[in-house]
Design a protein around this motif. Structure first.
Motif, short mmCIF file in Angstrom:
data_model
loop_
_atom_site.label_atom_id
_atom_site.label_comp_id
_atom_site.label_asym_id
_atom_site.label_seq_id
_atom_site.Cartn_x
_atom_site.Cartn_y
_atom_site.Cartn_z
N THR A 29 49.48 35.78 30.67
CA THR A 29 49.88 34.51 30.05
C THR A 29 50.87 33.80 30.97
OG1 THR A 29 51.57 35.70 28.82
CG2 THR A 29 49.56 35.18 27.62
N GLY A 30 50.95 32.49 30.82
CA GLY A 30 51.90 31.71 31.61
C GLY A 30 51.33 31.21 32.93
N ASN A 31 50.08 31.60 33.22
CA ASN A 31 49.47 31.15 34.47
C ASN A 31 48.98 29.71 34.32
OD1 ASN A 31 47.58 32.47 32.61
ND2 ASN A 31 46.02 31.78 34.06
N GLY A 32 49.11 28.92 35.38
CA GLY A 32 48.68 27.53 35.34
C GLY A 32 47.22 27.34 35.69
N CYS A 33 46.62 28.33 36.34
CA CYS A 33 45.21 28.21 36.74
C CYS A 33 44.60 29.61 36.86
CB CYS A 33 45.09 27.42 38.05
SG CYS A 33 45.50 28.38 39.53
N PRO A 34 43.27 29.69 36.98
CA PRO A 34 42.62 31.01 37.03
C PRO A 34 43.08 31.88 38.20
CG PRO A 34 40.98 29.25 36.79
CD PRO A 34 42.29 28.60 37.07
N ARG A 35 43.55 31.24 39.27
CA ARG A 35 43.98 32.02 40.43
C ARG A 35 45.15 32.94 40.07
NH1 ARG A 35 44.85 28.21 45.42
NH2 ARG A 35 46.03 27.03 43.87
N GLY A 36 45.93 32.51 39.08
CA GLY A 36 47.07 33.31 38.63
C GLY A 36 46.62 34.63 38.04
N ILE A 37 45.53 34.61 37.28
CA ILE A 37 45.01 35.84 36.66
C ILE A 37 44.58 36.82 37.74
CG2 ILE A 37 43.25 36.80 35.10
CD1 ILE A 37 43.20 34.03 33.71
N ALA A 38 43.84 36.30 38.72
CA ALA A 38 43.37 37.14 39.82
C ALA A 38 44.55 37.73 40.58
CB ALA A 38 42.47 36.32 40.75
N TYR A 39 45.56 36.88 40.81
CA TYR A 39 46.74 37.36 41.54
C TYR A 39 47.44 38.47 40.75
CZ TYR A 39 51.52 37.66 43.21
OH TYR A 39 52.72 38.15 43.64
N ALA A 40 47.63 38.24 39.46
CA ALA A 40 48.33 39.21 38.62
C ALA A 40 47.64 40.57 38.63
CB ALA A 40 48.45 38.68 37.19
N LYS A 41 46.31 40.56 38.49
CA LYS A 41 45.54 41.82 38.51
C LYS A 41 45.74 42.54 39.82
CE LYS A 41 41.79 40.57 35.41
NZ LYS A 41 40.40 40.09 35.37
#
Lengths: 123, 417
Positions: A29-41
């Motif tokens: 949560t708190g990501n501004g775009c899908p790239r944030g999800i990929a980065y977090a993982k």
């Protein structure tokens, strides 16, 4: 598992994210775009970074050629990659985008030139 | 032969201005650059993060510069390297020196000032202590390490957490130095959050906020640096001193536009930005002399330098082609509470299209506020902002229909949401 706070480094915005691991899934949560999800993982499983550094260059206006990895390398291998890069030298001319070192340490990424440097005979 | 346009400085600002003027049909353009190559300070910024706005991809500094250099060469725009401009006068005569040409005076129809900025040195801070070697501005160290191939030290203390300081903390670490600490006078970092993560946290480098250097030790070479916590008035608190053994101190404590030429030329200067006062067309107080990039005000992103400089280049072209309106009817802009400065300083509506872009910096960190532009007591534009910081340049786009042509000054302020 408890949620982990993470700052996204994909772009200069720097979203403050929260990541929760549920079994094999990551809830971001708190990501501004899908790239944030990929980065977090990636950051929680196999953190990696792009390296930008220099290589010794001969017969050029300057003594160093700027280079970068054309992909990310595992974070814990950064210093290994650095000593590999620091062990080589190149001769001008070099073009931007030239591969300076292929498949560095078998990590599947190349070291590429990020500048065109022409040949200068008198140094 | 007189030139139509002479651009002083071959960094990102000068390159973009020259290219845009060419696009507008200007033939005789000359770029004067004092370094051995074009590209300016981008050539030493080997890290990535440039070009996200301009090219929609992440480039290193040399790559960003390289794209513009290629375009300049493809357009056949003339440039001189090793050419140091020593004076410019209001008749638009430019004098430069270079090893190949000697001392030369040129005549131009229009001039773009694109000299960029300089780092604040130790002398600007009045740090007590001895005067050994081993004290560098972060940018100087960056040039030594990234271009000249010279390592500046082994154990490093960095004062200032702006992006250059953070980037150099990582750079020195990757090259084998130990960065002991980054000290920051303010209670917040002036750098991007992502740089705190990938330049400091990645390498376990401590960041000490509200700290400053109180003493430098060593006679020939730096042997140590003492830092102390500061109070709300930024005065060191006695008893909080920590001394780090080190051989190098890097200073990343701010940039100042480089304006010796602008000043001797006599263009009106802003006391807040230390750059020339400019209008909507990036024209200075002298007709036909334009300015853009960090020489006007220090930018955070090169992408915005490019955009501003394109505007300066296009305006210079219109001036040369006698298409630029030079009316006396100007609307002034004025920073009010919470805003440090607004660029442009004046607006001539005749030269503006659908809207006018105002750029500004705030005086402090604000959360959940509004950035408001007003004219004659009326709000002409307001934007809600979750977060404002002095380190981040802000922009307000004001539709031209909202501005009263014969109205008073436009004020910009921070207001509670």
């Amino acid at each position: 598992m408890k949620a982990q706070e993470l700052i996204c480094i994909v772009c200069p915005i720097g979203c403050h994210m929260s990541v929760e691991r549920k079994a094999a899934e990551f809830i971001v949560t708190g990501n501004g775009c899908p790239r944030g999800i990929a980065y977090a993982k990636k950051e929680l499983t196999a953190p990696s970074r792009t390296i930008t550094t220099t290589v010794k260059i001969l017969h050029s206006n300057f003594r160093r050629l700027p280079v970068k990895t054309n992909g990310e390398v595992p974070k814990e291998r950064m210093f290994d990659v650095m000593s590999e890069i620091n062990s080589i030298s190149v001769e001008a001319p070099v073009n931007m985008g030239d591969i300076i070192l292929k498949d560095v340490l078998g990590l599947g990424v190349d070291i590429v030139s990020s500048k065109s440097m022409h040949r200068v005979e008198v140094m | 032969m007189p030139y139509e346009l002479v651009v002083i400085g071959g960094g990102p600002a000068g390159l973009a201005a020259a290219l845009e003027a060419r696009k507008e049909g200007i033939k005789h353009i000359l770029i004067l650059e004092r370094d051995k190559e074009l590209g300016g300070i981008l050539q030493q910024c080997i890290h990535n993060g440039f070009g996200l706005h301009q090219f929609k991809e992440e480039l290193t500094g040399p790559e960003y510069a390289g794209r513009f250099i290629e375009m300049v060469q493809k357009e056949g725009i003339e440039y001189k390297l090793g050419a140091m401009v020593v004076s410019v006068n209001d008749k638009k005569e430019i004098t430069y020196v270079s090893p190949s040409d000697g001392l030369v005076t040129l005549q131009a129809t229009a001039i773009v000032l694109a000299m960029g900025c300089r780092e604040r040195p130790r002398g600007a801070l009045s740090i007590p202590g001895t005067r050994p070697s081993g004290i560098f501005t972060a940018g100087t160290a960056q040039r030594y390490v990234n271009m000249e191939g010279k390592m500046v030290g082994k154990r490093v203390v960095i004062l200032g957490s702006g992006d250059i300081g953070l980037i150099m903390a990582r750079r020195m670490t990757l090259e084998g130095a130990k960065v002991e600490v980054v000290a920051e006078l303010m209670p917040y970092s002036g750098g991007l959050t992502r740089n705190i993560v990938q330049c400091l946290e990645d390498f376990n480098i401590p960041l000490k906020l509200s700290h400053t250097v109180t003493e430098i030790h060593g006679t020939d070479r730096v042997t140590g640096v003492t830092i102390a916590k500061v109070d709300a008035n930024r005065k060191p608190i006695h008893g909080t001193e920590i001394t780090y053994e080190c051989d190098t101190l890097l200073l990343s404590v701010g940039l100042v536009p480089e304006n010796e030429i602008s000043e001797s030329l006599g263009v009106e200067m802003s006391r807040v930005t230390s750059g020339p006062v400019v209008n909507e067309s990036m024209q200075t107080s002298i007709e036909g002399i334009f300015a853009c990039g960090n020489v006007v005000h220090v930018h955070d992103l090169v992408d915005f330098v490019t955009k501003e400089s394109q505007r300066a280049g296009a305006s210079a072209a219109r001036y040369i082609q006698k298409r630029l309106t030079l009316s006396e009817e100007l609307i002034h802009t004025e920073p009010k509470s919470g805003v440090r400065y607004v660029i442009p300083n004046t607006i001539d509506l005749a030269n503006v299209g659908e809207s006018v872009e105002l750029f500004m910096r705030v005086t402090d960190v604000f959360r959940n506020v509004k950035l408001v532009a007003m004219q004659d007591g009326k709000v002409i534009r307001e934007v809600a902002k979750k977060h404002l910081a002095p380190g981040e340049m802000e922009k307000l786009v004001i539709p031209i229909k909202n501005i009263a042509p014969a109205g008073g000054e436009i004020t910009v302020m921070v207001k509670e949401a």
